[in-house]
Design an enzyme around this catalytic site. Sequence first.
Site, PDB file in Angstrom:
ATOM      1  N   HIS A  81       0.812  -1.371  -0.109  1.00 34.93           N
ATOM      2  CA  HIS A  81       0.147  -0.036  -0.163  1.00 34.93           C
ATOM      3  C   HIS A  81       1.082   1.227  -0.009  1.00 34.93           C
ATOM      4  O   HIS A  81       0.472   2.199  -0.652  1.00 34.93           O
ATOM      5  CB  HIS A  81      -0.960  -0.071   1.365  1.00 34.93           C
ATOM      6  CG  HIS A  81      -1.708   1.194   1.470  1.00 34.93           C
ATOM      7  ND1 HIS A  81      -1.833   1.842   2.492  1.00 34.93           N
ATOM      8  CD2 HIS A  81      -2.467   1.856   0.523  1.00 34.93           C
ATOM      9  CE1 HIS A  81      -2.546   2.870   2.339  1.00 34.93           C
ATOM     10  NE2 HIS A  81      -3.367   2.847   1.133  1.00 34.93           N
ATOM     11  N   GLU A  84       2.079   1.992  -3.651  1.00 35.15           N
ATOM     12  CA  GLU A  84       0.989   2.640  -4.130  1.00 35.15           C
ATOM     13  C   GLU A  84       0.730   4.197  -4.129  1.00 35.15           C
ATOM     14  O   GLU A  84       0.852   4.703  -4.998  1.00 35.15           O
ATOM     15  CB  GLU A  84      -0.319   1.947  -3.622  1.00 35.15           C
ATOM     16  CG  GLU A  84      -1.647   2.567  -4.448  1.00 35.15           C
ATOM     17  CD  GLU A  84      -2.870   2.562  -3.472  1.00 35.15           C
ATOM     18  OE1 GLU A  84      -3.329   3.898  -3.398  1.00 35.15           O
ATOM     19  OE2 GLU A  84      -3.158   1.891  -2.730  1.00 35.15           O
ATOM     20  N   GLU A 161      -3.146   7.964   7.801  1.00 34.30           N
ATOM     21  CA  GLU A 161      -4.328   7.285   7.259  1.00 34.30           C
ATOM     22  C   GLU A 161      -4.724   6.128   8.037  1.00 34.30           C
ATOM     23  O   GLU A 161      -6.184   5.728   8.333  1.00 34.30           O
ATOM     24  CB  GLU A 161      -4.079   6.558   5.858  1.00 34.30           C
ATOM     25  CG  GLU A 161      -5.020   5.959   5.145  1.00 34.30           C
ATOM     26  CD  GLU A 161      -4.689   5.574   3.838  1.00 34.30           C
ATOM     27  OE1 GLU A 161      -5.136   4.429   3.304  1.00 34.30           O
ATOM     28  OE2 GLU A 161      -3.716   5.984   3.121  1.00 34.30           O
TER      29      GLU A 161
END
Length: 455
Positions: A81, A84, A161
């Site tokens: 992630h 990404e 996040e």
Amino acid sequence: MGSLRPFWGFVLVLWIVVAGGAAPLLAEDEIPTLFDPKVTTLDNGLEVVVLEDHRAPIVTHMVWYKVGAADENPLKSGIAHFLEHLMFKGTDKLAPGEFSAIVAKNGGQENAFTSQDYTAYFQNVSVDKLPLFMEMEADRMSNLALTDETVGPELNVILEERSQRTDNNPNALFGEQFDAAQFLAHPYGTPVIGWRHELEKLTTQDAIDWYNTYYAPNNAILIVAGDVKADEVFALAEKYYGPIPAREIPKRERVQEPPQLAKRVVEMKDKRVRQPSWRQSYLAPSARSEDQKNVRALEVLSQILGGGVTSRIYSDLVVDRKIATSAGAYYSSGSYDKSTFVVYGSPTPDHSLDDVEAAVQAIIKDVIENGVTEQELTRAKKRMLADAVYARDSIRGAANIFGSALASGETIEQIVNWPKHISDVTPEEIQKAAQQVFDERQSVVGRLLPEDAKS
């Protein structure tokens, strides 16, 4: 940009079926085909799938890498992630953020997402901009430029996040604990976003190593859907992606589950919880399983048990008996390795989690012992058909179906023939599938409660 659990089961039911139902609905030779994919593979191993749809002059351009969170090395959770995010931080040709700025300037939309089994990037644009975005996507497939100056701040973004989406959300925190209990050894028990204590230690070199290991044309699938002609897309793919050399990709070998011999119960209390909830998850086959009949039967069963207000669980617990405020079931068939079949519910104020659990278990027992009716089967297939007919208008939806399925190990044939396989499902197959999947020894019960609630 975000992280996802495997979702092919949901997407599959929602998008792909164009002809389903019991025998009286459609004869075998009347089952239409929604998709007519055109497929080729470049010399460097890049698989290219084109879905022509000429209703509007737009196109969805997607690149799916066959690597996700479940492929991470020990102590490196979250790197898939993280990378990404870093894919938007510039190349030898584009400055950090310039990729997104060009997309916006040309009226396009873009995003990316990571699951346990794949990482995907997409742009929705007018068809005349396809060459530009294909060129930029090919550029960052081979020329990503990472430095400590760009990586460090983005790691802080990832940590924030996690704070916002997980650490500050008791349902998300509970979901992590629940998944970790379901998978004793398999990496599906590790969250896609990663454990915080491991995230904090990720480095620029970790990201570079991940990129250099897995981001290559022979580990990717290009999906183009929209107002295009396949031959023209193949030529563009050859022009922009063709020169990128293939790399040696590690074989996808993951730690597999040992025999699960004991039902597990996970209970969590949190002062932020306002509505108690119950769930039970059973280890289940994925769509990559050799036993396709069993998988398709489970997909239909999930519709019968949890597909809307007429489903068995919802109509019984919520509508008729008013035991629960919400209840249902879902089956995520679209994972590379073993998946799960989940039933769930939240009690009304005058009922308890035990009431919900007892009611759901009674329904499961009835299906195991008596199966489902032809009427339920027909209604479930019609519902799946109606959802798909409505949903197929989305060009990106079609691209999602093929990308997620292919990246999770399924084949073009499985995708295209899915409607017929669903239409062939019988009550006997559903009962057999239920008897196999609802094994208490391979299940986890989850109870999420307010901090002051009695267990």
